[in-house]
Each structure stands twice: as structure tokens, then as C-alpha cells.
Design an enzyme around this catalytic site. Structure first.
Site, PDB file in Angstrom:
ATOM      1  N   TRP A 256       0.859  -1.191   0.000  1.00  0.00           N
ATOM      2  CA  TRP A 256       0.000   0.000   0.000  1.00  0.00           C
ATOM      3  C   TRP A 256       0.892   1.237   0.000  1.00  0.00           C
ATOM      4  O   TRP A 256       1.846   1.321   0.789  1.00  0.00           O
ATOM      5  CB  TRP A 256      -0.903  -0.036   1.239  1.00  0.00           C
ATOM      6  CG  TRP A 256      -1.740   1.186   1.436  1.00  0.00           C
ATOM      7  CD1 TRP A 256      -2.553   1.789   0.520  1.00  0.00           C
ATOM      8  CD2 TRP A 256      -1.857   1.962   2.641  1.00  0.00           C
ATOM      9  NE1 TRP A 256      -3.168   2.888   1.069  1.00  0.00           N
ATOM     10  CE2 TRP A 256      -2.758   3.020   2.377  1.00  0.00           C
ATOM     11  CE3 TRP A 256      -1.289   1.872   3.907  1.00  0.00           C
ATOM     12  CZ2 TRP A 256      -3.111   3.954   3.331  1.00  0.00           C
ATOM     13  CZ3 TRP A 256      -1.643   2.813   4.866  1.00  0.00           C
ATOM     14  CH2 TRP A 256      -2.545   3.840   4.578  1.00  0.00           C
ATOM     15  N   ASP A 337      -1.082  -5.355   9.300  1.00  0.00           N
ATOM     16  CA  ASP A 337      -1.975  -4.277   8.907  1.00  0.00           C
ATOM     17  C   ASP A 337      -3.278  -4.960   8.474  1.00  0.00           C
ATOM     18  O   ASP A 337      -3.314  -5.672   7.465  1.00  0.00           O
ATOM     19  CB  ASP A 337      -1.351  -3.494   7.738  1.00  0.00           C
ATOM     20  CG  ASP A 337      -2.239  -2.346   7.261  1.00  0.00           C
ATOM     21  OD1 ASP A 337      -3.388  -2.231   7.741  1.00  0.00           O
ATOM     22  OD2 ASP A 337      -1.782  -1.569   6.395  1.00  0.00           O
ATOM     23  N   LYS A 373     -13.252   0.249   5.623  1.00  0.00           N
ATOM     24  CA  LYS A 373     -13.861  -0.550   4.545  1.00  0.00           C
ATOM     25  C   LYS A 373     -14.983  -1.439   5.072  1.00  0.00           C
ATOM     26  O   LYS A 373     -16.082  -1.440   4.521  1.00  0.00           O
ATOM     27  CB  LYS A 373     -12.817  -1.432   3.867  1.00  0.00           C
ATOM     28  CG  LYS A 373     -11.433  -0.866   3.808  1.00  0.00           C
ATOM     29  CD  LYS A 373     -11.251   0.160   2.725  1.00  0.00           C
ATOM     30  CE  LYS A 373      -9.877   0.776   2.844  1.00  0.00           C
ATOM     31  NZ  LYS A 373      -9.402   1.415   1.659  1.00  0.00           N
TER      32      LYS A 373
HETATM   33  N1  KET Z   1      -3.764  -0.298   5.260  1.00  0.00           N
HETATM   34  C1  KET Z   1      -4.038  -0.694   4.000  1.00  0.00           C
HETATM   35  C2  KET Z   1      -3.415  -1.938   3.498  1.00  0.00           C
HETATM   36  C3  KET Z   1      -4.890   0.077   3.215  1.00  0.00           C
HETATM   37  O1  KET Z   1      -5.150  -0.347   1.991  1.00  0.00           O
HETATM   38  C4  KET Z   1      -5.441   1.263   3.719  1.00  0.00           C
HETATM   39  C5  KET Z   1      -6.280   2.122   2.883  1.00  0.00           C
HETATM   40  C6  KET Z   1      -5.150   1.605   5.043  1.00  0.00           C
HETATM   41  C7  KET Z   1      -4.302   0.800   5.782  1.00  0.00           C
HETATM   42  C8  KET Z   1      -5.656   2.822   5.715  1.00  0.00           C
HETATM   43  O2  KET Z   1      -6.969   3.094   5.654  1.00  0.00           O
HETATM   44  P1  KET Z   1      -7.636   4.036   6.767  1.00  0.00           P
HETATM   45  O3  KET Z   1      -8.753   4.688   6.072  1.00  0.00           O
HETATM   46  O4  KET Z   1      -6.580   4.986   7.266  1.00  0.00           O
HETATM   47  O5  KET Z   1      -8.077   3.130   7.836  1.00  0.00           O
HETATM   48  N2  KET Z   1      -6.277   2.061   1.624  1.00  0.00           N
HETATM   49  C9  KET Z   1      -7.116   2.784   0.683  1.00  0.00           C
HETATM   50  C10 KET Z   1      -7.316   4.225   0.947  1.00  0.00           C
HETATM   51  C11 KET Z   1      -6.078   5.024   1.118  1.00  0.00           C
HETATM   52  O6  KET Z   1      -5.128   4.899   0.336  1.00  0.00           O
HETATM   53  O7  KET Z   1      -6.042   5.804   2.085  1.00  0.00           O
HETATM   54  C12 KET Z   1      -6.588   2.514  -0.721  1.00  0.00           C
HETATM   55  O8  KET Z   1      -5.565   1.855  -0.877  1.00  0.00           O
HETATM   56  O9  KET Z   1      -7.230   2.952  -1.690  1.00  0.00           O
END
Ligand code: KET
Length: 528
Positions: A256, A337, A373
């Protein structure tokens, strides 16, 4: 002294600025700006020659005047027969000018009569000139570009955010019910403790490890609420930086996009382990194990608990066991994660099985969780950091330090999302409804995945094997398209995606599968 001539004279206020004090240092320095008032008088009627008299001047304090050229525009035209107006202006200015000013200040003072004074100190350079333009974020920047596109065909497959079949954002019904309940209860908005909402922390650890997991009964888990997955990862990174100086975090290649930013900002060194094999469009398991083995003993190994982002490729249960073996052998510390629990398989328990297997081996580990999500709480910023320790005593100490890190970072976390999660998990009816909705969301993603594959294999006559699309799980598909091909997807087809070739299937409707397949086939075969 003020001139009171009634004829042929005109009072004007003219401001001027002068940098006072401050050495030649780059940062500029404090100084003052002086303002003077001049009266002008035509020496001879009809003549252009004027006499200027400085009547008064006083200073404006400035926080910092940069080493710059300052130009001043200040003017006042007051009725020549009304000295009181000028006096009044000065008096008012005296009151008002003990103000702090930054690089540009504008103020106006109304005189007793009808005169109005406007003064602008305009600067032609900035203290921030050494700050260069940041590039757009590789993921969230895609949404900004999408918004600016006026094409009707446009499709946003950039950010991992669930959309309905109509491609609209989705608020889970169970979330609305929990929110209604919260409104009815009229809960207050007082600060939460630094560690967050107790009911949330209990619920989140139970969801992750399973409510009957001995590690919870033994009180070996330090959990604090975090600002979703990102904020929780950031707090954990700060813990590593503080208590494991020099320790490296191993991250998968690719991963990511924000992982590297998080560790860079926390000043935690990282290196990559092999993960994705472009030849098989699958997991480079041998490379992964070899790289973890080769890392310095006691490294942190960042693992995606399920639904690896961006590849959608997870190790099999047997491979997970072997990964745990090598991590244990090398005294590494696993750092999970978990951003997609329940979203990969549709089952909360199944998606936590990797973490639970490591915990059952008696290993100490870290887990960052996110509810963006699986509960669709993206903007509520709700998640947690859990540190599983080998003793309850260590967990108490670790928790105290997590709080110490959080306090100066953001003080305490927001309450709304935490209450939603606590209410949904704490109410058996709501909990079941959540699981049903999660299955529905995961199911819709699986069905567009299948439909995309069907279209790709039916339409592409080249014989290319697209079956990797079906093997990947979670929100994303890693198409294998390179940057130029991804650019073609956007420029020609208005399909917005990240430049690493990732598409979010959560943003795809079944109606758009055929169109997407056409775009992918064209980009793959006609662009190199
Ligand atoms: N870890 C992974 C692997 C991940 O894909 C995301 C979010 C997060 C943590 C963090 O999400 P949060 O909303 O802070 O709980 N991924 C999506 C959004 C982004 O990039 O912020 C994405 O990959 O599209």
C-alpha cells in the site's frame, strides 16, 4: 504638528515601510513597519512643487519580516478644510496599529468624515519560497483527477472505497441504525480518554483475536483506539522508533502506497521483501521467505492480514505457517496491517485467521486495524493499534507508552466512529446485520470480479490467460498494466486507477464490466 492651512493644501497620509532589526539570516526576523503622515502643500498656486511635512509616525510590530523587497501603497485624501479628520485618523491608527502583521497586511480606517484610508503592504516574495510543490497523492490524488473529468464514461477505480451497483457511496444500514440509537440516547461530546472509548477497545480486540482467545483473558493485549488504520500504523511506527532504535521494518514489494510514507515520517528504516511475481502474477513465496530470513534479527515484518493491497494475493494457510516459522526463527516481530477484515472472504473470523495463528504460537506482535472498509466508516477515522505482549505486565507498560505517543500527536481520538463500532458489535442483532451487509458487499465485489474475467477472456482473442483476476481477493485487482498502459486507461478510456496497475473492483458496477474489459485489452495489447 499638523498643518491647518485651509487653502491650496491637502493632507495626505503616506505609509512607508522599513525593516528594522533582524540580521541577514534567511528566516528574516522581527522588525517594525513605520507609518508616517505627510501633509503636502502646493507652494504656489498652480505649481507642481510641493512641500512635504512629516507630522507623525509610529510603528507596527511585525512577527517576522523576511529579507525581501516590500512595496507600500498607502494613500489618503482628506478634505483640506478638515484637520480634525486627519487627527481622527491618526488617533484611530494609534489604537489599531499595535497589531501583529505577517508578510501582507491590509487595514482600513474610516475617518470621522467621509475619507477612507486603505493601506496595503504587498510583498513580492514569500517565506515559503523554499517549499516546492508536492506531487499529488498516488491514490487519493486519483479521486481529485476523476472529479475534474467531465466525460460521461468516467469510472473511478482508484481509491479502495465501496460503491453500490449505481456507483454511489454506501452507508451501511446497520451504521444508520446505530447512529439513530446514539442520537436517541443524546450522548455527549466530551473528550475521550487518550486510549479511546473503552467499549470500542474491548470490541475491536475481540473482533480481531476472537472473544474467547486466551490472550485477551490473560490481558496480554495493549489496545488503543487510533485514527483509523493510517493513524494506528503511525502510532505503532512511533513506538518502534522510540523503543527499537535502528530496527528495520520489512515491507512487501509492492505494498500500500502510504506504508513507506508512514515509516519515513516516523524515521523508521525499512526495506522491502519480495512478494509479487510478475511472471506468475502470483506470490513470490520463495523470494519472500528468503528476504525475511536474510533480514537482521529482530526486524519488524509488516504483513497484510488479508486481501493484500495492491496485489490481492494472499499466502495460503500453509504458506502462512512457513512465514511464521521463519519469523520465529529470526526473532522478528510480526506487524499486521488489517484493513480489510471481513472484506476478503466475507467472514470476520476467516480474515483474522493469519493473526490468530501467529498469536496461538505465543508470538508477540502488533496489529493495526481499520473500520474504513468493513463498516464503511472511511471519514470517521476509526481503527486501533493492538500490541500483543508476552505478559500482562508488559501490556500495561506498552499501553502507557502508546498513550504517551498519542497525547502530543492528536491528544485523544474522535468518539463518533468508536460508538458506532461499539454499538454494532455489542448488539447481537446489529452484529448479525453487519455480517450480512459485509457478505453482500464482498459478494458484489466477487461478482464483478467474475464478470470482468468473463469479459476479458471472451473478448481477448490473443489467448492471454486472465485467470489471475479470479485468484486475487479483496477489493482490488492488480492488472499487471504498467504506467504507460495505466495512463492510456485514464487518458483514452476515462478509467481512473493507480499507476501501479491496481483497480478497485469495489468501484466497478456489473454494467461497466464490458467497458472496463475493452479498456484493459486495448491498453494491454496496443500500448507498451
Ligand atoms: N492499510 C491498507 C493496506 C490500506 O489499503 C489502507 C487504505 C489503510 C491501511 C488505511 O486506511 P484508513 O482509512 O486509514 O483506515 N487504503 C485505501 C485508501 C487510502 O489509500 O487511504 C486505498 O488503498 O485505496
Amino acid at each position: 504638528m499638523l498643518s491647518t492651512e485651509k487653502s491650496h493644501s491637502k493632507r495626505e497620509a503616506i505609509g512607508f515601510v522599513k525593516k528594522v532589526g533582524s540580521g541577514g539570516d534567511q528566516s528574516g526576523g522581527a522588525g517594525s513597519v513605520g507609518i508616517g503622515f505627510l501633509s503636502t502643500k502646493s507652494l504656489n498656486q498652480g505649481s507642481d512643487t510641493k512641500e512635504y511635512t512629516l507630522h507623525h509616525h509610529f510603528a507596527l510590530d511585525c512577527v517576522a519580516i523576511p529579507k525581501i523587497t516590500i512595496s507600500v501603497m498607502a494613500s489618503i485624501s482628506l478634505p483640506s478644510i478638515c484637520p480634525s479628520a486627519a487627527l481622527s485618523f491618526q488617533d484611530k491608527c494609534k489604537e489599531k496599529t499595535k497589531s501583529r502583521s505577517s508578510s501582507k497586511s491590509v487595514f482600513s480606517v474610516k475617518t470621522k468624515s467621509h475619507g477612507q484610508i486603505t493601506m496595503a503592504v504587498a510583498v513580492n516574495t514569500s517565506r515559503f519560497d523554499n517549499i516546492t510543490m508536492a506531487p499529488p497523492d498516488p491514490i487519493l490524488g486519483v479521486s481529485e483527477a476523476f472529479k475534474a473529468d467531465t466525460s460521461e464514461m468516467k469510472l473511478n477505480l482508484g481509491v479502495g472505497a465501496y460503491r453500490t451497483e449505481e456507483l454511489q457511496p454506501y452507508v451501511l444500514k446497520v451504521v444508520k441504525k446505530a447512529e439513530n440509537l446514539m442520537l436517541e440516547r443524546g450522548e455527549n461530546k466530551e473528550y475521550l480518554p487518550i486510549e479511546g472509548l473503552a467499549a470500542f477497545n474491548k470490541a475491536t480486540a475481540e473482533l480481531l483475536f476472537g472473544a474467547d482467545n486466551p490472550v485477551l483473558h490473560q490481558q496480554r493485549v495493549a489496545t488503543i483506539q487510533g485514527l483509523s488504520g493510517t493513524g494506528s500504523l503511525r502510532v505503532a511506527a512511533a513506538l518502534i522508533e522510540r523503543y527499537f532504535p535502528g530496527a528495520k521494518v520489512l515491507i512487501s514489494s509492492p505494498t500500500w502506497g502510504n506504508h513507506k510514507n508512514i515509516f519515513n515520517d516516523a524515521r523508521v528504516p525499512w526495506s522491502e521483501y519480495r512478494y509479487y511475481d510478475p511472471k506468475t502474477v502470483g506470490l513470490d513465496f520463495d523470494g519472500m521467505v528468503a528476504d525475511i530470513k536474510a533480514a537482521p534479527e529482530g526486524s519488524f515484518v509488516l504483513l497484510h492480514g488479508c486481501a493484500h493491497n495492491p496485489t490481492g494475493i494472499d499466502p495460503t494457510p500453509e504458506q502462512w505457517e512457513k512465514i511464521a516459522d521463519v519469523i520465529q526463527e529470526k526473532n522478528h516481530i510480526p506487524f499486521f496491517d488489517v484493513a480489510y477484515q471481513g472484506f476478503a472472504s466475507g467472514s470476520l473470523d476467516e480474515d483474522a485467521s493469519s493473526v490468530r495463528m501467529f498469536a496461538a504460537r505465543g508470538m508477540e506482535l502488533l496489529v493495526a486495524q481499520s473500520y474504513s472498509k468493513n463498516l464503511g466508516l472511511y471519514a470517521e477515522r476509526i481503527g486501533a493499534i493492538n500490541v500483543l505482549c508476552s505478559s500482562a505486565d508488559a501490556a500495561v507498560r506498552v499501553k502507557s507508552q502508546l498513550k504517551r505517543i498519542a497525547r502530543p500527536m492528536y491528544s485523544n481520538p474522535p468518539v463518533h466512529g468508536a460508538r458506532i463500532v461499539a454499538n454494532v458489535v455489542g448488539n447481537p442483532d446489529f452484529f448479525n446485520e453487519w455480517k450480512e451487509e459485509m457478505e453482500m458487499m464482498a459478494g458484489r465485489i466477487k461478482s464483478v470480479r467474475q464478470k470482468l474475467y468473463n469479459n476479458l477472456s471472451a473478448k481477448d482473442k490473443s489467448g492471454k490467460d486472465w485467470s489471475f483476476v479470479l485468484k486475487q481477493i479483496g477489493m482490488f485487482s492488480f492488472t499487471g498494466l504498467n504506467k504507460t498502459q495505466s495512463d492510456n486507461m485514464t487518458d483514452k478510456w476515462h478509467v481512473y486507477m493507480t499507476k501501479d496497475g491496481r483497480i478497485s473492483l469495489a468501484g466497478l458496477s456489473s454494467a461497466k464490466c464490458e467497458y472496463l474489459a475493452d479498456a484493459i485489452i486495448d491498453s494491454y495489447h496496443n500500448v507498451s
